[in-house]
Design a protein around this motif. Structure first.
Motif, PDB file in Angstrom:
ATOM      1  N   GLN A  25       0.768  -1.165   0.089  1.00 38.68           N
ATOM      2  CA  GLN A  25      -0.036   0.156   0.108  1.00 38.68           C
ATOM      3  C   GLN A  25       0.772   1.193   0.102  1.00 38.68           C
ATOM      4  O   GLN A  25       0.395   2.300  -0.171  1.00 38.68           O
ATOM      5  CB  GLN A  25      -1.041   0.079   1.127  1.00 38.68           C
ATOM      6  CG  GLN A  25      -1.787  -1.101   1.253  1.00 38.68           C
ATOM      7  CD  GLN A  25      -2.761  -1.172   2.430  1.00 38.68           C
ATOM      8  OE1 GLN A  25      -2.888  -0.351   3.208  1.00 38.68           O
ATOM      9  NE2 GLN A  25      -3.670  -1.979   2.600  1.00 38.68           N
ATOM     10  N   SER A  27       3.051   4.259  -1.206  1.00 36.61           N
ATOM     11  CA  SER A  27       3.142   5.129  -2.426  1.00 36.61           C
ATOM     12  C   SER A  27       4.164   6.139  -2.402  1.00 36.61           C
ATOM     13  O   SER A  27       4.422   6.997  -1.868  1.00 36.61           O
ATOM     14  CB  SER A  27       1.775   5.953  -2.441  1.00 36.61           C
ATOM     15  OG  SER A  27       0.755   5.272  -2.593  1.00 36.61           O
ATOM     16  N   GLU A  50       2.574   2.455 -12.832  1.00 35.79           N
ATOM     17  CA  GLU A  50       1.554   1.884 -11.861  1.00 35.79           C
ATOM     18  C   GLU A  50       2.278   1.482 -10.535  1.00 35.79           C
ATOM     19  O   GLU A  50       3.080   0.525 -10.572  1.00 35.79           O
ATOM     20  CB  GLU A  50       0.999   0.572 -12.582  1.00 35.79           C
ATOM     21  CG  GLU A  50       0.123   0.873 -13.665  1.00 35.79           C
ATOM     22  CD  GLU A  50      -1.310   1.121 -13.114  1.00 35.79           C
ATOM     23  OE1 GLU A  50      -1.550   1.171 -11.985  1.00 35.79           O
ATOM     24  OE2 GLU A  50      -2.330   1.402 -14.131  1.00 35.79           O
ATOM     25  N   VAL A  51       2.054   2.248  -9.416  1.00 30.67           N
ATOM     26  CA  VAL A  51       2.628   1.724  -8.294  1.00 30.67           C
ATOM     27  C   VAL A  51       2.615   0.316  -7.770  1.00 30.67           C
ATOM     28  O   VAL A  51       3.416  -0.291  -7.171  1.00 30.67           O
ATOM     29  CB  VAL A  51       2.472   3.079  -7.213  1.00 30.67           C
ATOM     30  CG1 VAL A  51       3.158   2.585  -5.731  1.00 30.67           C
ATOM     31  CG2 VAL A  51       3.004   4.285  -7.842  1.00 30.67           C
ATOM     32  N   ASP A  52       1.165  -0.065  -8.121  1.00 33.73           N
ATOM     33  CA  ASP A  52       0.878  -1.405  -7.389  1.00 33.73           C
ATOM     34  C   ASP A  52       1.596  -2.460  -8.156  1.00 33.73           C
ATOM     35  O   ASP A  52       1.976  -3.326  -7.509  1.00 33.73           O
ATOM     36  CB  ASP A  52      -0.706  -1.483  -7.603  1.00 33.73           C
ATOM     37  CG  ASP A  52      -1.451  -0.623  -6.880  1.00 33.73           C
ATOM     38  OD1 ASP A  52      -0.894  -0.159  -5.735  1.00 33.73           O
ATOM     39  OD2 ASP A  52      -2.681  -0.551  -6.879  1.00 33.73           O
ATOM     40  N   SER A 165       2.859   9.166 -10.584  1.00 41.85           N
ATOM     41  CA  SER A 165       2.563   7.779  -9.937  1.00 41.85           C
ATOM     42  C   SER A 165       1.191   7.428 -10.098  1.00 41.85           C
ATOM     43  O   SER A 165       0.282   8.305  -9.378  1.00 41.85           O
ATOM     44  CB  SER A 165       3.028   7.751  -8.452  1.00 41.85           C
ATOM     45  OG  SER A 165       2.473   8.874  -7.810  1.00 41.85           O
ATOM     46  N   GLN A 167      -1.855   4.933  -8.557  1.00 37.56           N
ATOM     47  CA  GLN A 167      -2.186   4.064  -7.668  1.00 37.56           C
ATOM     48  C   GLN A 167      -3.833   4.335  -7.207  1.00 37.56           C
ATOM     49  O   GLN A 167      -4.175   5.257  -6.985  1.00 37.56           O
ATOM     50  CB  GLN A 167      -1.195   4.231  -6.246  1.00 37.56           C
ATOM     51  CG  GLN A 167      -1.702   3.127  -5.409  1.00 37.56           C
ATOM     52  CD  GLN A 167      -0.702   3.064  -4.121  1.00 37.56           C
ATOM     53  OE1 GLN A 167      -0.506   4.223  -3.543  1.00 37.56           O
ATOM     54  NE2 GLN A 167      -0.319   1.888  -3.672  1.00 37.56           N
ATOM     55  N   THR A 181       5.266   1.576 -17.160  1.00 41.41           N
ATOM     56  CA  THR A 181       5.450   0.796 -15.908  1.00 41.41           C
ATOM     57  C   THR A 181       6.398  -0.414 -16.048  1.00 41.41           C
ATOM     58  O   THR A 181       7.426  -0.635 -15.436  1.00 41.41           O
ATOM     59  CB  THR A 181       4.330   0.092 -15.278  1.00 41.41           C
ATOM     60  OG1 THR A 181       3.314   1.384 -15.127  1.00 41.41           O
ATOM     61  CG2 THR A 181       4.393  -0.667 -14.070  1.00 41.41           C
TER      62      THR A 181
END
Length: 205
Positions: A25, A27, A50-52, A165, A167, A181
């Motif tokens: 979770q 960021s 895509e941070v995830d 970023s 998310q 990404t």
């Protein structure tokens, strides 16, 4: 001794979940510093990451997620074991009291000893919680720095004006044409070299 006072020491169990939550979770904030004297470019060249996906595919994140998860589990096991011992001692004490096995002075001394053990357990809980949080914060900072440092090098050739970023729903719409990404994850993993300390931790656990 009240049962809820001893059970409260298990609040550390919630910290275990933080190991994975921290990884999945977090960021990492991208560097937003700008030179105020620099003129804005005639046209913006933008991209997003895509941070995830970074959290789930970046080897650095996966390595530290495992380390934090194991550390949290070890902490939970330590506290649970000590609490079980304390509960057993308290139950034995109550049984002996009901059987009039102690004098008043003996009962007061044993009860004071049990209270001290409970206080020590609470202090251990607090210390281990602080250590765990410090380790998590250290990881988050290292993760953020590694991404920022990579993007600075990566962008020397790409010349993007802005890299967002992404998310969750923090960007309501983004054209996949601007998605970099996969390139970023591939570059991060190529550049990532686990430290000897990290490897040792993984082997030790």
């Amino acid at each position: 001794m009240k049962r809820k006072n001893m059970i409260s020491s298990l609040t550390m169990a919630a910290m275990v979940t933080m190991a994975m939550a921290s990884c999945n979770q977090s960021s990492p904030k991208m560097d937003s510093k700008a030179d105020v004297e620099q003129n804005a470019p005639a046209s913006l060249k933008i991209a997003y990451v895509e941070v995830d996906s970074i959290m789930s595919q970046y080897t650095f994140c996966k390595d530290y997620s495992l380390i934090l998860q194991k550390k949290g589990q070890n902490i939970q096991n330590t506290l649970a074991s000590k609490q079980q011992q304390l509960q057993a001692a308290a139950a034995n004490f109550q049984q002996k009291v009901q059987q009039n096995a102690y004098t008043r002075e003996q009962a007061e001394a044993i009860q004071a000893g049990l209270q001290k053990q409970n206080n020590d357990l609470q202090a251990l809980n607090q210390r281990l919680s602080t250590e765990f949080q410090t380790e998590t914060d250290k990881y988050n900072m290292a993760l953020r720095d590694s991404i920022q440092n990579f993007l600075k090098v990566y962008n020397q050739d790409k010349k993007f004006s802005i890299i967002f970023s992404k998310q969750g729903d923090n960007l309501l719409y983004a054209d996949k044409a601007y998605d970099i990404t996969k390139e970023v994850i591939a570059g991060l993993n190529k550049a990532y070299k686990p430290s000897a300390k990290t490897v040792a931790k993984e082997e030790k656990k």
